[in-house]
Design an enzyme around this catalytic site. Sequence first.
Site, PDB file in Angstrom:
ATOM      1  N   ILE A  93       1.342  -1.040   0.110  1.00  0.00           N
ATOM      2  CA  ILE A  93      -0.013   0.286   0.014  1.00  0.00           C
ATOM      3  C   ILE A  93       0.522   0.985   0.150  1.00  0.00           C
ATOM      4  O   ILE A  93      -0.156   2.548   0.067  1.00  0.00           O
ATOM      5  CB  ILE A  93      -0.456  -0.142   1.019  1.00  0.00           C
ATOM      6  CG1 ILE A  93      -0.087  -0.033   2.541  1.00  0.00           C
ATOM      7  CG2 ILE A  93      -1.928  -0.955   1.143  1.00  0.00           C
ATOM      8  CD1 ILE A  93      -1.192   0.143   3.798  1.00  0.00           C
ATOM      9  N   GLY A  94       2.323   0.846   0.070  1.00  0.00           N
ATOM     10  CA  GLY A  94       2.268   2.168  -0.358  1.00  0.00           C
ATOM     11  C   GLY A  94       4.241   2.266   0.249  1.00  0.00           C
ATOM     12  O   GLY A  94       5.209   1.322  -0.030  1.00  0.00           O
ATOM     13  N   GLY A 126       8.262   3.944   1.215  1.00  0.00           N
ATOM     14  CA  GLY A 126       8.355   5.547   1.748  1.00  0.00           C
ATOM     15  C   GLY A 126       9.892   5.615   1.109  1.00  0.00           C
ATOM     16  O   GLY A 126      10.399   4.470   0.178  1.00  0.00           O
ATOM     17  N   GLY A 184      11.742   1.321   2.512  1.00  0.00           N
ATOM     18  CA  GLY A 184      10.980   0.315   2.304  1.00  0.00           C
ATOM     19  C   GLY A 184       9.594   0.177   1.880  1.00  0.00           C
ATOM     20  O   GLY A 184       8.795   1.424   0.918  1.00  0.00           O
ATOM     21  N   VAL A 237       5.185  -0.384   2.838  1.00  0.00           N
ATOM     22  CA  VAL A 237       4.468  -0.581   3.560  1.00  0.00           C
ATOM     23  C   VAL A 237       3.357  -2.073   2.877  1.00  0.00           C
ATOM     24  O   VAL A 237       2.838  -1.531   1.668  1.00  0.00           O
ATOM     25  CB  VAL A 237       3.714   0.247   3.722  1.00  0.00           C
ATOM     26  CG1 VAL A 237       2.754   0.197   5.502  1.00  0.00           C
ATOM     27  CG2 VAL A 237       4.895   1.512   5.098  1.00  0.00           C
ATOM     28  N   LYS A 289       5.074  -2.120   8.064  1.00  0.00           N
ATOM     29  CA  LYS A 289       5.622  -1.582   6.955  1.00  0.00           C
ATOM     30  C   LYS A 289       7.553  -2.472   7.298  1.00  0.00           C
ATOM     31  O   LYS A 289       7.715  -3.010   8.595  1.00  0.00           O
ATOM     32  CB  LYS A 289       6.500  -0.143   8.226  1.00  0.00           C
ATOM     33  CG  LYS A 289       7.569   0.671   7.339  1.00  0.00           C
ATOM     34  CD  LYS A 289       7.408   2.162   7.922  1.00  0.00           C
ATOM     35  CE  LYS A 289       8.179   2.938   8.668  1.00  0.00           C
ATOM     36  NZ  LYS A 289       8.365   4.415   9.079  1.00  0.00           N
ATOM     37  N   ASP A 334      10.578  14.434   9.878  1.00  0.00           N
ATOM     38  CA  ASP A 334      10.099  14.723   8.787  1.00  0.00           C
ATOM     39  C   ASP A 334       8.921  14.851   7.931  1.00  0.00           C
ATOM     40  O   ASP A 334       8.197  13.381   8.017  1.00  0.00           O
ATOM     41  CB  ASP A 334      10.542  13.227   7.860  1.00  0.00           C
ATOM     42  CG  ASP A 334      10.681  13.264   6.443  1.00  0.00           C
ATOM     43  OD1 ASP A 334      10.491  13.814   6.153  1.00  0.00           O
ATOM     44  OD2 ASP A 334      10.991  11.774   6.287  1.00  0.00           O
TER      45      ASP A 334
END
Length: 360
Positions: free
Chosen positions: A43-44, A46, A49, A51, A64, A165
């Site tokens: 789903i993601g 970054g 890494g 997720v 994650k 961040d």
Amino acid sequence: KPSSSINEAPDIFEEVSEGLDRCGHPLLAPIHFAKQITLDEKIGIGGYGCVYRGKWHDEVIAVKIFSSTDEPSWVREVYIYETLGLNHENILRYIAADNIDISNRIERWIATEYHENGSVYDYLTDHTITVPTMIKMMFSIASGLCHLHRPIDAARGKVALAHRDLKTKNILVKKDLTCCIADLGLAVKEKRPNRNTEEKPTVIDIVANHRAGTIRYMSPEILNKTLNDQSFESYKAADIYALGLVFWEILRRCQTTADVNDADPYQLPYENILPNNPSFEQMHGIVYIKKLRPPSSARWTNNSTFCYVFDCCQELWLEDPACRPSSYRVQKQLREQYQSIEINYLNTRIESQIEGAQTV
Ligand code: ADP
Ligand code: MG
Ligand code: MG
């Protein structure tokens, strides 16, 4: 008959082959948390890494998985979640962490609550919002940041943290469209001096980490390398600068009225003047040398809420860190704004209901 709660409890123990305990029962060891999870969709992605959406017994969760080169971020993020009492509705809820040995490579995991709306960035690229939602989102982000920044009770372990961040990709959108702050892999904590001394709080880097935040969101004092890295206040002020950019991204996607979709197209901060992945030098040129900031939009100028929010952005991204408001003040002002908007909306709804009743 065993009680139903035992029946429903997740089966988190596995038999280990080595023998029986003193009562003759097989020895049970906890199953690796990671082994209890099935991973579904990615789903993601970054910086360091991936997720995944996953399932832990009946609960849908997010997992994650850190790249093998980013151990410091995993250590830091786990440390922060496990020891610093971060329970807050506007901070991503942590579930567990694990590391697994996969053919001589260690894979590091963090499991958290899953939010199907994804990040604020994901949400704003696909959706526009209305004024009450905008203020609600901003208020919730300010509340999360305020909780991070605030030392609450040293005895219970909640020390003050700075995020380092903050950006729309690191804030998630919950079902009710309030938000929670995620991705604590770069956070630093405050070191309080002993009482009765005049010393200022300093900063503890939880584990050494060569990484810096995202270039696009770096404040002028990071870009011109004058940020005092011994002062905790400086890190909070840099978070506040980034918060200004986040608010601006949200403001663009807000419709002036609920029934007309006149929102501005989604843009990252400085996207109009800088390419993808701007370099540190380019960012320095724009933000520090030329002193540019994200622009206003023509449709905001005759709307008091839009003007209020844009003024707020301008205060947050001021060049002098000492002049930026604290997260506490931002939260307090937005709470007042939200209450007055709610009252206005309620009044117009009541008025239209009365009108409706009269025409019947
Ligand atoms: P990284 O440290 O690698 O940047 P993040 O924690 O920021 O990782 O997650 C990367 C992306 O994955 C986010 O921008 C978001 O789109 C998605 N994501 C992360 N956590 C969740 C979650 N709990 N629920 C839904 N999406 C998530
Ligand atoms: Mg991230
Ligand atoms: Mg990260």
